[in-house]
Design a protein around this motif. Sequence first.
Motif, PDB file in Angstrom:
ATOM      1  N   ALA A  59       0.928  -1.209   0.065  1.00 19.26           N
ATOM      2  CA  ALA A  59      -0.016   0.069   0.080  1.00 19.26           C
ATOM      3  C   ALA A  59       0.904   1.253  -0.014  1.00 19.26           C
ATOM      4  O   ALA A  59       0.170   2.271   0.026  1.00 19.26           O
ATOM      5  CB  ALA A  59      -0.887  -0.050   1.057  1.00 19.26           C
ATOM      6  N   ASN A  60       2.229   1.051  -0.071  1.00 21.21           N
ATOM      7  CA  ASN A  60       3.105   2.151  -0.201  1.00 21.21           C
ATOM      8  C   ASN A  60       3.217   3.045   1.110  1.00 21.21           C
ATOM      9  O   ASN A  60       3.334   4.164   1.047  1.00 21.21           O
ATOM     10  CB  ASN A  60       2.876   2.860  -1.342  1.00 21.21           C
ATOM     11  N   SER A  61       2.931   2.379   2.167  1.00 22.08           N
ATOM     12  CA  SER A  61       2.935   3.033   3.515  1.00 22.08           C
ATOM     13  C   SER A  61       3.589   2.308   4.757  1.00 22.08           C
ATOM     14  O   SER A  61       3.135   1.523   5.518  1.00 22.08           O
ATOM     15  CB  SER A  61       1.480   3.214   4.109  1.00 22.08           C
ATOM     16  N   LYS A  62       4.885   2.678   4.765  1.00 29.63           N
ATOM     17  CA  LYS A  62       5.812   2.039   5.762  1.00 29.63           C
ATOM     18  C   LYS A  62       5.352   2.622   7.158  1.00 29.63           C
ATOM     19  O   LYS A  62       5.349   2.136   8.442  1.00 29.63           O
ATOM     20  CB  LYS A  62       7.244   2.518   5.701  1.00 29.63           C
ATOM     21  N   ASP A  63       4.761   3.840   7.080  1.00 32.69           N
ATOM     22  CA  ASP A  63       4.120   4.646   8.231  1.00 32.69           C
ATOM     23  C   ASP A  63       2.913   3.640   8.889  1.00 32.69           C
ATOM     24  O   ASP A  63       2.727   3.419  10.081  1.00 32.69           O
ATOM     25  CB  ASP A  63       3.507   6.082   8.120  1.00 32.69           C
ATOM     26  N   ALA A  64       2.191   3.182   7.854  1.00 35.73           N
ATOM     27  CA  ALA A  64       0.953   2.141   8.575  1.00 35.73           C
ATOM     28  C   ALA A  64       1.764   1.173   9.121  1.00 35.73           C
ATOM     29  O   ALA A  64       1.097   0.634  10.147  1.00 35.73           O
ATOM     30  CB  ALA A  64       0.066   1.738   7.366  1.00 35.73           C
ATOM     31  N   PHE A  65       2.730   0.507   8.699  1.00 33.88           N
ATOM     32  CA  PHE A  65       3.181  -0.868   9.317  1.00 33.88           C
ATOM     33  C   PHE A  65       3.990  -0.336  10.696  1.00 33.88           C
ATOM     34  O   PHE A  65       3.398  -1.081  11.675  1.00 33.88           O
ATOM     35  CB  PHE A  65       4.662  -1.139   8.518  1.00 33.88           C
ATOM     36  N   ASN A  66       4.616   0.833  10.827  1.00 36.44           N
ATOM     37  CA  ASN A  66       5.156   1.234  12.068  1.00 36.44           C
ATOM     38  C   ASN A  66       4.168   1.613  13.168  1.00 36.44           C
ATOM     39  O   ASN A  66       4.253   1.187  14.330  1.00 36.44           O
ATOM     40  CB  ASN A  66       6.055   2.527  11.830  1.00 36.44           C
ATOM     41  N   TYR A  67       2.940   2.245  12.594  1.00 34.02           N
ATOM     42  CA  TYR A  67       1.820   2.715  13.462  1.00 34.02           C
ATOM     43  C   TYR A  67       1.381   1.463  14.144  1.00 34.02           C
ATOM     44  O   TYR A  67       1.206   1.239  15.345  1.00 34.02           O
ATOM     45  CB  TYR A  67       0.935   3.548  12.732  1.00 34.02           C
ATOM     46  N   LEU A  68       0.930   0.346  13.223  1.00 36.50           N
ATOM     47  CA  LEU A  68       0.036  -0.795  13.456  1.00 36.50           C
ATOM     48  C   LEU A  68       0.961  -1.681  14.452  1.00 36.50           C
ATOM     49  O   LEU A  68       0.454  -2.485  15.469  1.00 36.50           O
ATOM     50  CB  LEU A  68      -0.273  -1.615  12.265  1.00 36.50           C
ATOM     51  N   MET A  69       2.354  -1.706  14.477  1.00 34.11           N
ATOM     52  CA  MET A  69       3.446  -2.265  15.202  1.00 34.11           C
ATOM     53  C   MET A  69       3.480  -1.503  16.712  1.00 34.11           C
ATOM     54  O   MET A  69       4.064  -2.007  17.614  1.00 34.11           O
ATOM     55  CB  MET A  69       4.646  -2.671  14.657  1.00 34.11           C
ATOM     56  N   GLY A  70       3.079  -0.105  16.597  1.00 36.80           N
ATOM     57  CA  GLY A  70       3.539   0.484  17.732  1.00 36.80           C
ATOM     58  C   GLY A  70       4.844   1.002  18.040  1.00 36.80           C
ATOM     59  O   GLY A  70       5.457   1.130  18.964  1.00 36.80           O
ATOM     60  N   PHE A  71       5.595   0.992  16.710  1.00 40.27           N
ATOM     61  CA  PHE A  71       7.032   1.567  16.720  1.00 40.27           C
ATOM     62  C   PHE A  71       7.222   2.937  16.873  1.00 40.27           C
ATOM     63  O   PHE A  71       6.272   3.736  16.205  1.00 40.27           O
ATOM     64  CB  PHE A  71       7.750   0.788  15.425  1.00 40.27           C
ATOM     65  N   ASN A  72       8.322   3.169  17.385  1.00 38.25           N
ATOM     66  CA  ASN A  72       8.626   4.842  17.708  1.00 38.25           C
ATOM     67  C   ASN A  72       9.077   5.326  16.102  1.00 38.25           C
ATOM     68  O   ASN A  72       9.263   6.522  16.065  1.00 38.25           O
ATOM     69  CB  ASN A  72       9.855   4.886  18.650  1.00 38.25           C
ATOM     70  N   GLU A  73       9.255   4.530  15.385  1.00 33.55           N
ATOM     71  CA  GLU A  73       9.674   5.065  13.849  1.00 33.55           C
ATOM     72  C   GLU A  73       8.493   5.655  13.400  1.00 33.55           C
ATOM     73  O   GLU A  73       8.738   6.889  12.328  1.00 33.55           O
ATOM     74  CB  GLU A  73       9.967   3.973  12.926  1.00 33.55           C
ATOM     75  N   TYR A  74       7.279   5.443  13.867  1.00 34.03           N
ATOM     76  CA  TYR A  74       6.147   6.428  13.339  1.00 34.03           C
ATOM     77  C   TYR A  74       5.975   7.556  14.531  1.00 34.03           C
ATOM     78  O   TYR A  74       5.960   7.498  15.627  1.00 34.03           O
ATOM     79  CB  TYR A  74       5.045   5.755  13.398  1.00 34.03           C
ATOM     80  N   PRO A  75       6.317   8.735  14.072  1.00 35.15           N
ATOM     81  CA  PRO A  75       6.516   9.831  15.029  1.00 35.15           C
ATOM     82  C   PRO A  75       5.264  10.638  15.417  1.00 35.15           C
ATOM     83  O   PRO A  75       5.279  11.164  16.576  1.00 35.15           O
ATOM     84  CB  PRO A  75       7.412  11.021  13.966  1.00 35.15           C
ATOM     85  N   HIS A  76       4.235  10.242  15.110  1.00 33.32           N
ATOM     86  CA  HIS A  76       2.922  10.874  15.459  1.00 33.32           C
ATOM     87  C   HIS A  76       2.127   9.743  16.397  1.00 33.32           C
ATOM     88  O   HIS A  76       2.226   8.713  16.304  1.00 33.32           O
ATOM     89  CB  HIS A  76       2.000  11.222  14.280  1.00 33.32           C
ATOM     90  N   ASN A  77       1.249  10.717  17.221  1.00 36.59           N
ATOM     91  CA  ASN A  77       0.452   9.791  18.134  1.00 36.59           C
ATOM     92  C   ASN A  77      -0.883   9.140  17.503  1.00 36.59           C
ATOM     93  O   ASN A  77      -1.276   8.076  17.827  1.00 36.59           O
ATOM     94  CB  ASN A  77      -0.070  10.702  19.281  1.00 36.59           C
ATOM     95  N   GLU A  78      -1.403   9.704  16.185  1.00 42.44           N
ATOM     96  CA  GLU A  78      -2.461   9.432  15.565  1.00 42.44           C
ATOM     97  C   GLU A  78      -2.059   8.881  14.094  1.00 42.44           C
ATOM     98  O   GLU A  78      -1.083   9.618  13.657  1.00 42.44           O
ATOM     99  CB  GLU A  78      -3.650  10.310  15.673  1.00 42.44           C
ATOM    100  N   PHE A  79      -3.054   8.095  13.506  1.00 44.69           N
ATOM    101  CA  PHE A  79      -2.919   7.746  12.096  1.00 44.69           C
ATOM    102  C   PHE A  79      -4.120   8.261  11.561  1.00 44.69           C
ATOM    103  O   PHE A  79      -5.153   7.529  11.749  1.00 44.69           O
ATOM    104  CB  PHE A  79      -2.552   6.180  11.879  1.00 44.69           C
TER     105      PHE A  79
END
Length: 226
Positions: A175-195
């Motif tokens: 889906a061309n979204s590494k952010d979605a992966f990091n968010y769903l895993m709860g990883f700090n690589e996603y910098p925001h609190n919400e998606f």
Amino acid sequence: MKTHLGRRPFSAMELHTLYNGYIYGDVKVMREQPKHWHFWLPLISYYSGAYSDEIGYLTLDDLIFKQNILCFSFHTHGKIKPRLVPVHKALINHGLNEYIAFIKSQNQHRLMFDLPAKTGRYSEKVRIWFSGEGERAGYLQKCDIPNVDQLGMKTAISSLRLNFEQQVRIHALQANSKDAFNYLMGFNEYPHNEFNDVLLLNNVIQKIRIINSHLHWQRFITRESH
């Protein structure tokens, strides 16, 4: 002393075995003391990537509709970030709505209401039931799945999070979204609190492979005694 080299995800065959074991069959095993969480926790773990402690803490208030999509709200793990994980359709098909109605009818608030905490954590009780302890066989052993394989790699309830991670990584990148992966895993690589794009998250989650489409909570509670 550590007796294994690390944790690994379950193989496809092992997942098939787990979700076709006696918990998900029609007959109770001898001396079994079935709990509702025995049915639900391994399923929620596989389809949400949550740790057993996080699932143990879930309450009815943690089932949230966001953009008309039902989500689990995980927010109790100290080391990974809070996140909303859309509920996989398989869980609905397995009787989640009926189970929620049952919880309410029992005046309970926690989804895993019959899972007690041990030393302040839910994961300890889950670990013993799933992986065994000492001479006591766990669900893994009763399904003939070894705790440690021939290469020294360990399987445990948290292995289901690794299965989730494998699949979500693929579908999020498709889906061309590494952010979605990091968010769903709860990883700090996603910098925001919400998606904000919950539809995208839902699209990723719904692509997780269904292991056994014939499961249902009502079937679990009406199993015959051995």
